[in-house]
Design a protein around this motif. Sequence first.
Motif, short mmCIF file in Angstrom:
data_model
loop_
_atom_site.label_atom_id
_atom_site.label_comp_id
_atom_site.label_asym_id
_atom_site.label_seq_id
_atom_site.Cartn_x
_atom_site.Cartn_y
_atom_site.Cartn_z
N HIS A 177 0.77 -1.23 -0.03
CA HIS A 177 -0.02 0.05 -0.08
C HIS A 177 0.71 1.25 0.20
CE1 HIS A 177 -3.89 -2.09 1.48
NE2 HIS A 177 -2.78 -2.89 1.37
N ILE A 178 0.65 1.99 -1.02
CA ILE A 178 1.39 3.47 -1.03
C ILE A 178 0.42 4.31 -0.64
CG2 ILE A 178 2.88 4.99 -2.48
CD1 ILE A 178 4.15 2.27 -2.12
N GLU A 179 0.55 5.26 0.42
CA GLU A 179 -0.68 6.23 0.93
C GLU A 179 0.28 7.38 1.28
OE1 GLU A 179 -2.10 3.67 4.30
OE2 GLU A 179 -3.05 2.52 2.89
N PRO A 180 0.01 8.35 0.59
CA PRO A 180 0.43 9.77 0.96
C PRO A 180 -0.51 10.28 1.91
CG PRO A 180 -0.10 9.51 -1.62
CD PRO A 180 -0.45 8.25 -0.98
N ASP A 181 0.09 11.12 2.95
CA ASP A 181 -0.56 11.44 4.08
C ASP A 181 -0.12 13.25 3.87
OD1 ASP A 181 -2.46 12.35 5.97
OD2 ASP A 181 -1.98 10.50 7.06
N GLU A 182 -0.73 14.00 4.95
CA GLU A 182 -0.50 15.33 4.82
C GLU A 182 1.05 15.63 4.91
OE1 GLU A 182 -2.16 19.54 6.89
OE2 GLU A 182 -2.55 17.72 7.32
N THR A 183 1.69 14.90 6.22
CA THR A 183 2.89 15.16 6.61
C THR A 183 4.14 13.97 6.29
OG1 THR A 183 2.37 14.65 8.74
CG2 THR A 183 2.26 16.79 8.23
N VAL A 184 3.40 12.74 6.07
CA VAL A 184 4.10 11.63 5.62
C VAL A 184 3.84 10.58 4.53
CG1 VAL A 184 4.93 11.47 8.33
CG2 VAL A 184 2.91 10.17 7.39
N LEU A 185 4.49 9.82 4.19
CA LEU A 185 4.16 8.86 3.17
C LEU A 185 4.10 7.46 3.88
CD1 LEU A 185 3.73 7.92 0.24
CD2 LEU A 185 6.21 8.01 -0.01
N VAL B 266 1.96 -8.07 -10.81
CA VAL B 266 1.45 -7.03 -10.06
C VAL B 266 0.08 -6.56 -10.57
CG1 VAL B 266 1.99 -5.19 -8.67
CG2 VAL B 266 3.80 -6.66 -8.95
N ARG B 267 -0.93 -6.47 -9.69
CA ARG B 267 -2.16 -6.09 -9.94
C ARG B 267 -2.19 -4.64 -9.11
NH1 ARG B 267 -6.66 -9.59 -8.15
NH2 ARG B 267 -7.15 -7.74 -6.55
N VAL B 268 -2.63 -3.52 -9.89
CA VAL B 268 -2.50 -2.38 -9.48
C VAL B 268 -3.81 -1.71 -9.41
CG1 VAL B 268 -1.27 -0.10 -9.65
CG2 VAL B 268 -0.02 -2.22 -10.27
N SER B 269 -4.27 -1.20 -8.23
CA SER B 269 -5.37 -0.14 -8.19
C SER B 269 -5.00 1.14 -7.51
CB SER B 269 -6.40 -0.90 -7.35
OG SER B 269 -7.49 0.02 -7.12
N SER B 270 -5.21 2.36 -8.38
CA SER B 270 -5.13 3.61 -7.66
C SER B 270 -6.31 4.35 -7.45
CB SER B 270 -4.32 4.62 -8.87
OG SER B 270 -5.35 4.95 -9.93
N LEU B 271 -6.43 5.15 -6.38
CA LEU B 271 -7.53 5.82 -5.93
C LEU B 271 -7.11 7.18 -5.45
CD1 LEU B 271 -10.49 5.08 -4.95
CD2 LEU B 271 -9.56 4.91 -2.61
N SER C 39 -3.68 7.11 -3.69
CA SER C 39 -3.41 5.81 -2.86
C SER C 39 -3.32 4.78 -4.11
CB SER C 39 -4.55 5.41 -1.85
OG SER C 39 -4.15 4.15 -1.36
N VAL C 40 -1.89 4.04 -3.82
CA VAL C 40 -1.94 2.85 -4.87
C VAL C 40 -1.69 1.56 -3.81
CG1 VAL C 40 -0.45 1.81 -6.50
CG2 VAL C 40 -0.83 4.17 -6.80
N VAL C 41 -2.61 0.68 -4.22
CA VAL C 41 -2.42 -0.58 -3.66
C VAL C 41 -1.94 -1.78 -4.94
CG1 VAL C 41 -3.78 -2.82 -2.55
CG2 VAL C 41 -4.17 -0.17 -1.70
N MET C 42 -1.15 -2.47 -4.54
CA MET C 42 -0.61 -3.44 -5.48
C MET C 42 -0.64 -4.74 -4.72
SD MET C 42 2.75 -1.29 -6.76
CE MET C 42 3.03 -0.88 -4.95
N ARG C 43 -1.41 -5.96 -5.52
CA ARG C 43 -1.57 -7.44 -5.21
C ARG C 43 -0.19 -7.90 -5.85
NH1 ARG C 43 -5.34 -10.91 -3.63
NH2 ARG C 43 -5.96 -8.97 -2.17
#
Length: 591
Positions: free
Chosen positions: A204-212, A270-275, A282-286
């Motif tokens: 899971h790649i999840e950008p937040d306000e102050t962190v990744l 790798v199966r990729v889903s961006s949201l 946010s990117v989730v990779m199976r």
Amino acid sequence: MSSTKLGKKFRIGELLVQNKILSEDQVTAGLAEQKKTGRKLGRTLVDLGFIDEEVLLKFLSQQLDLPRVDLSRVELKPDIMRQLPETHARRFRALILEDNNVDFAVAMADPTDIAAVDELERILNRPVKIHVCRETELLRTIDLCYRRTDQIESLAEDLREELSDNEFNLSSLADFDETSDAPVAKLVQNIFEDAIQVGASDIHIEPDETVLRIRQRVDGVLQEHIMKETKIAAALVSRLKLISGLNISERRLPQDGRFQIKIKDKTVDVRVSSLPIVHGESVVMRILDQTAGQLNLEELGMPEKFLSRFRAMITKPHGLILVTGPTGSGKTTTLYAALSELNRAEKKIITVEDPVEYRLPRINQVQVNPVIGLTFASVLRSALRQDPDVCLVGEMRDQETAQIGLRAALTGHLVLSTLHTNDAPSSAMRLVDMGIEGYLAASTLRGIIAQRLVRAICGTCKEPYTPTPQEKAWLRAYGGVQASERQYSQGAGCTYCNDTGFTGRVGVYELLELDTAMGDALRREDSAAYMKAARENPTYQPLAICALEYAEQGVTTLGEVFRLAGELDEGNFEAETDEAEEDLLESESTL
């Protein structure tokens, strides 16, 4: 113990013959094989089956007067361990156990390798005291302990500096080459290498306000790594979108794609889903390991009492078989194992999936695409004109798909599909709720298998566990007096399980085959009568009982059993437990 104390004339083959552990012919055969492979003689003798690895290690320990170490029981300190770089650790099959200020305690798989010991002392600039360990244990420990966190953070810093440069070349994002020197490419490669190393199923790649946040799902549980380099999130996501064939300029809509990447000679799909989210995408990779091969039914781990019945069901020429459970419960794995069993030259098999997770030889697999009208229903309707023997429908999501699937089962096809229901008995009534006529469901439905995944106890740190009074109360109410008096197991936590006490997961199953009573109730669409008949079926066993049997066998913990029981019956689980505990306390006070 330094190399000088080891001496220069230690010949393992001669000593094994002298001590009558091996024959001269065995050692000669080992030396001949060693010349072909270039591997160490000790490892070669073990691989040839001439000597057990534990026997060899005990022999070396006695002959060289070196201590034997079990790496699963050692608490390794990353800052000390990493004083020896990973490349040298793998090359010399060595791992630092302890820093004694004047020397290092080092575990080695081959303590007779004098050159390796000398090189270790040169690299570490101190004497080393050798401990003997299994090579398999050592390599496994290196994989688990040499995480790529430091490299990932360093590459993230390099990428941030490159992004600050006005001359940053966006074309480097699309240069999909595992050997590329671009920081963004190396960062993606290291993220995947780290995930494969720990056996993660999703990234899971999840950008937040102050962190990744970079999170990995291991054995069904997310593990989080937080990075402060928030500026790299957009470049990282863009890189992933480009290599997945997604539209890099579209950041307002979700997108799905896939790509392949090579990690340590393994091809990973790798199966990729961006949201789109508040702070970016946010990117989730199976992660789908195509080199692992497909499981067959025996490898599923399904109990024999279920396996033989399930195999009999899938070998019938027609009818509908459902696999049910929530997302992530292993339904796809079970279906693919069934297809592997059915995949013969004389059978035509067509699958309709969303998405196609694994490519299977000889099987015609279709990926649905609702955007262009390629839905489950439309593909299934066309597939039936392709003269199939077996059809797999990824999921019966709507009435039209279910209607076509059931009519296909009625007209001589074997249809396999999935539903999202809590247990096996409720699945047939779900079809009725979707608008399927009761007589059609009763005529075609052969059986339903429901499943979940529970975490398995780590084999290296497994220890006995005595249930608490509250757990005994539940066991007495649910499994009888004998269940409450048994000894169970748990994992103490070790290096190999990342101190969780669990390694891997196992499937928990319940299997329901329709009998006359269930069929009659289904035709009448009498839900109460159907559920009563299903639960009274002599071959039916609930999921929680299957999980409890695993706990009794030492496969999983009582905690996992209680978690599963709570998920299956959230409304009644706590009340039943409290009531059972009160009954137990009352009986104890009476005694």
